[in-house]
Design an enzyme around this catalytic site. Structure first.
Site, mmCIF file in Angstrom:
data_model
loop_
_atom_site.group_PDB
_atom_site.id
_atom_site.type_symbol
_atom_site.label_atom_id
_atom_site.label_comp_id
_atom_site.label_asym_id
_atom_site.label_seq_id
_atom_site.Cartn_x
_atom_site.Cartn_y
_atom_site.Cartn_z
ATOM 1 N N ARG A 52 0.837 -1.215 0.000
ATOM 2 C CA ARG A 52 0.000 0.000 0.000
ATOM 3 C C ARG A 52 0.865 1.255 0.000
ATOM 4 N NH1 ARG A 52 -1.244 1.667 6.053
ATOM 5 N NH2 ARG A 52 0.043 0.149 7.117
ATOM 6 N N SER A 106 -4.301 5.626 5.498
ATOM 7 C CA SER A 106 -4.070 4.179 5.547
ATOM 8 C C SER A 106 -3.849 3.587 4.149
ATOM 9 C CB SER A 106 -5.262 3.471 6.197
ATOM 10 O OG SER A 106 -5.420 3.910 7.525
ATOM 11 N N GLU A 145 -18.528 4.140 0.210
ATOM 12 C CA GLU A 145 -17.730 3.445 -0.798
ATOM 13 C C GLU A 145 -18.513 3.138 -2.073
ATOM 14 O OE1 GLU A 145 -18.105 2.488 2.375
ATOM 15 O OE2 GLU A 145 -16.155 2.919 3.281
ATOM 16 N N PHE A 192 -14.145 -3.205 1.707
ATOM 17 C CA PHE A 192 -15.189 -2.274 1.263
ATOM 18 C C PHE A 192 -15.190 -2.142 -0.259
ATOM 19 C CE2 PHE A 192 -13.702 -0.417 5.445
ATOM 20 C CZ PHE A 192 -14.644 -1.114 6.190
ATOM 21 N N HIS A 209 -5.207 -3.247 2.481
ATOM 22 C CA HIS A 209 -5.605 -4.027 3.660
ATOM 23 C C HIS A 209 -6.340 -5.302 3.273
ATOM 24 C CE1 HIS A 209 -4.559 -0.138 5.200
ATOM 25 N NE2 HIS A 209 -4.638 -0.539 6.460
ATOM 26 N N ASP A 226 -7.706 -5.964 13.635
ATOM 27 C CA ASP A 226 -9.084 -5.531 13.351
ATOM 28 C C ASP A 226 -10.038 -6.709 13.195
ATOM 29 O OD1 ASP A 226 -8.650 -2.883 13.617
ATOM 30 O OD2 ASP A 226 -8.656 -2.398 11.480
ATOM 31 N N ARG A 249 -1.544 -4.382 3.971
ATOM 32 C CA ARG A 249 -1.238 -3.429 5.038
ATOM 33 C C ARG A 249 0.169 -3.642 5.585
ATOM 34 N NH1 ARG A 249 -2.198 -4.215 11.061
ATOM 35 N NH2 ARG A 249 -1.770 -2.150 11.918
#
Lengths: 278, 311
Positions: free
Chosen positions: B8, B34, B55, B80, B106, B114, B164
């Protein structure tokens, strides 16, 4: 608006309605009710207002139109055909496997269609993107969208509404075809989206309410939207579902069913008779 | 190989690098720090738009921008991008084949703490089922940079699967990549390990360890899952006779399935699929989760040895 102009628009809108009946009855399926309620708005946009050229449908400087209530292709296709984007005769092939006239709008296949739509709530988002592109490129084109009142039950409409006011997209105008009916019945009984005007105002839009079948009111609202700076405009257009065909008017049952042969003939006869009376 | 960087981060830095192209527009959904599109935002704030936590709207807004000629990068977490916004991606981007690049960060189990709601393990399956969608899953920072640049140059929708976690830089900086062409990272004749994304590193380690036990393992990086490089897979099947796929994704519908579709039709050989076995993930440190779900060099090695018995 001059009487002569208004008369021509009325005649054209009637021809657009006849094309809607042709398309839907030939296909044996489709959505006549919400197409007929939108016919006058589309006629005004494509025959009076929008900067478009049937010979150059992809002109980057053109005004855009997004049919967010994508099931009302009969209205859009009939308008585009009557405007010269493709032959009116092709409406009879609507929804056939051999035809380019898909049940829901397809921007790659149908000349004059600016966005592929069909999943409710997405067209208005795409229109927001187009308006953002116009601002980025300092272009003067305007973006129009048409939403159904039932479509307002889709949450994404309000995401798009928030986004349009956040980015001050005053080059965007959305018509709400407020005919009060959706497939399962009255919008207030299925899932009440009212008060529609107040909701758009609360989301930061300039809101104008009109009669969707009055060309003077449509023109005045569009002109007010063009003059209004800093906010997108929602034109809440009070309409009659099935407008122009006696037995279809205000009947939810004609949302998504096609007239049988005799019913179609009656509809065409009514429209023909109205056309002659003008 | 001591250097590490999350894909990322490479994505964000590359966007900032290619951002001089005024046609590029970047959208984010309240995650720019992020997804690392903040690198682009710092340099080109006028072409970076925060769409907020919406989104589905973002993907269709991207479609509208693309219909007006923009090259749009729309970024959010993979869960998402491919999950919540699936319908917008399918109908507004995929169906009209618009020029939107979906920067999905991610992805996979290495999201870590998470937990399952944010660990996207189905996105390869969902995205490769959309006609005309190119699906890219780079293994390291160098390949990410090269493939993001190529994605920007090609016309049409692209799904970029990014991670991530900091992962080792595998390739030398000047390595050439081509969308749709797999990379043979290591030659071998007894078995082939085909990996995508961050699983390339454990696959390489497994191959090294197999060598020590006298097994010659070929390693292939399938950075483009769609269109898949059938030639490199068929060649490997013919020459090594056994294939182990390695992915940080559900074994249903992902890399393993895509490779199997090629193998079954052209050159059936025994296969083993290393991946998450049709289960949701859970919270935990990424390293612990990789062990829990068998996404390790040790497990790849073990599965390889079992598979060799079936040859």
């Amino acid at each position: 608006m001059e009487d002569k102009t208004k008369l021509e628009l009325k005649k054209t809108a009637t021809k657009v309605r006849m094309g809607i009946i042709t398309a839907v009855s030939s296909a044996g399926s489709g959505h006549p009710g919400g197409s007929l309620s939108l016919a006058d708005i589309l006629t005004f946009l494509y025959f009076k207002e929008m900067n478009i050229d049937p010979k150059n449908p992809k002109n980057p400087d053109r005004d855009r139109f997004v049919l967010s209530k994508g099931h009302c292709t009969p209205a859009l296709y009939s308008t585009l055909a009557n405007r010269g984007f493709f032959p009116v005769e092709d409406l009879a092939d609507f929804r056939q496997v051999s035809s380019y006239l898909e049940g829901h709008p397809n921007m790659d296949k149908v000349p004059g269609v600016d966005m592929s739509t069909g999943s409710l709530g997405q067209g208005i988002s795409a229109a927001v993107g187009m308006a953002m592109a116009g601002k980025l490129d300092n272009k003067n084109y305007r973006v129009y969208a048409a939403l159904g009142d039932g479509e307002l039950e889709e949450g994404q409409v309000w995401e798009a509404a928030m986004c349009a006011s956040h980015y001050k997209l005053d080059n965007l105008t959305a018509f709400i075809d407020y005919n009060g009916l959706q497939i399962d019945g009255n919008i207030t009984e299925v899932m009440n989206p009212e008060p529609i005007a107040d909701k758009f105002a609360a989301f930061g839009w300039n809101v104008i309410s009109i009669n969707a079948h009055n060309f003077d009111e449509i023109e005045q609202a569009v002109n007010k939207a063009k003059a209004f700076k800093g906010k997108p405009t929602a034109i809440v257009a009070h309409s009659i579902k099935g407008k122009g065909v006696s037995y279809m008017e205000n009947q939810a049952g004609w949302h998504g069913s096609a007239p049988k042969k005799e019913q179609a003939e009656q509809a065409q006869a009514e429209l023909e008779s109205y056309l002659k009376s003008l | 190989m001591s250097e590490k960087m999350a894909t990322r981060v490479a994505y964000g830095k590359t966007l900032a690098e290619i951002g001089q192209d005024e046609n590029i527009v970047v959208l984010d959904a309240d995650l720019s720090k992020s997804t690392r599109t903040d690198f682009f935002k710092d340099k080109y704030p006028e072409r970076h738009f925060n769409i907020g936590i919406a989104e589905g709207n973002m993907m269709a807004v991207a479609a509208g921008l693309a219909s007006c000629g923009k090259t749009v990068f729309a970024s959010t977490f993979a869960v998402f991008a491919a999950g919540r916004a699936y319908d917008s991606v399918r109908n507004s981007i995929g169906y009209p084949h618009l020029n939107v690049k979906i920067g999905a960060t991610h992805a996979g189990i290495t999201v870590g703490e998470d937990g399952a709601s944010h660990q996207m393990l189905e996105d390869i399956a969902l995205m490769r089922a959309i006609p005309g969608m190119t699906v890219i899953s780079p293994s390291d920072a160098v390949s990410t940079t090269a493939l993001v640049k190529q994605a920007a140059q090609m016309n049409g929708p692209v799904y970029l699967r990014l991670g991530r976690l900091d992962v080792p830089v595998i390739y030398p900086t000047d390595t050439q990549f081509q969308i749709g062409k797999g990379v043979q990272v290591k030659d071998g004749k007894d078995i082939t390990l085909i990996a995508t994304g961050m699983m390339l590193d454990p696959a390489l380690k497994a191959a090294e360890n197999l060598e020590k036990e006298g097994v010659s393992a070929r390693v292939i990086d399938i950075h483009t899952i769609k269109p898949i490089d059938a030639d490199i897979i068929i060649k490997a099947a013919k020459e090594t006779g056994a294939i182990v796929t390695c992915e940080e994704h559900n074994i249903l519908g992902g890399l393993g399935s895509a490779v199997a579709e090629v193998v079954v039709k052209n050159c059936p050989v025994p296969m083993e699929l290393v991946g998450v076995k049709d289960t949701f993930g859970k919270s935990g440190k990424p390293a612990d989760l990789l062990v829990k779900y068998g996404l390790t060099a040790e497990n790849i090695m073990e599965k390889s040895k079992e598979l060799l018995k079936k040859k």
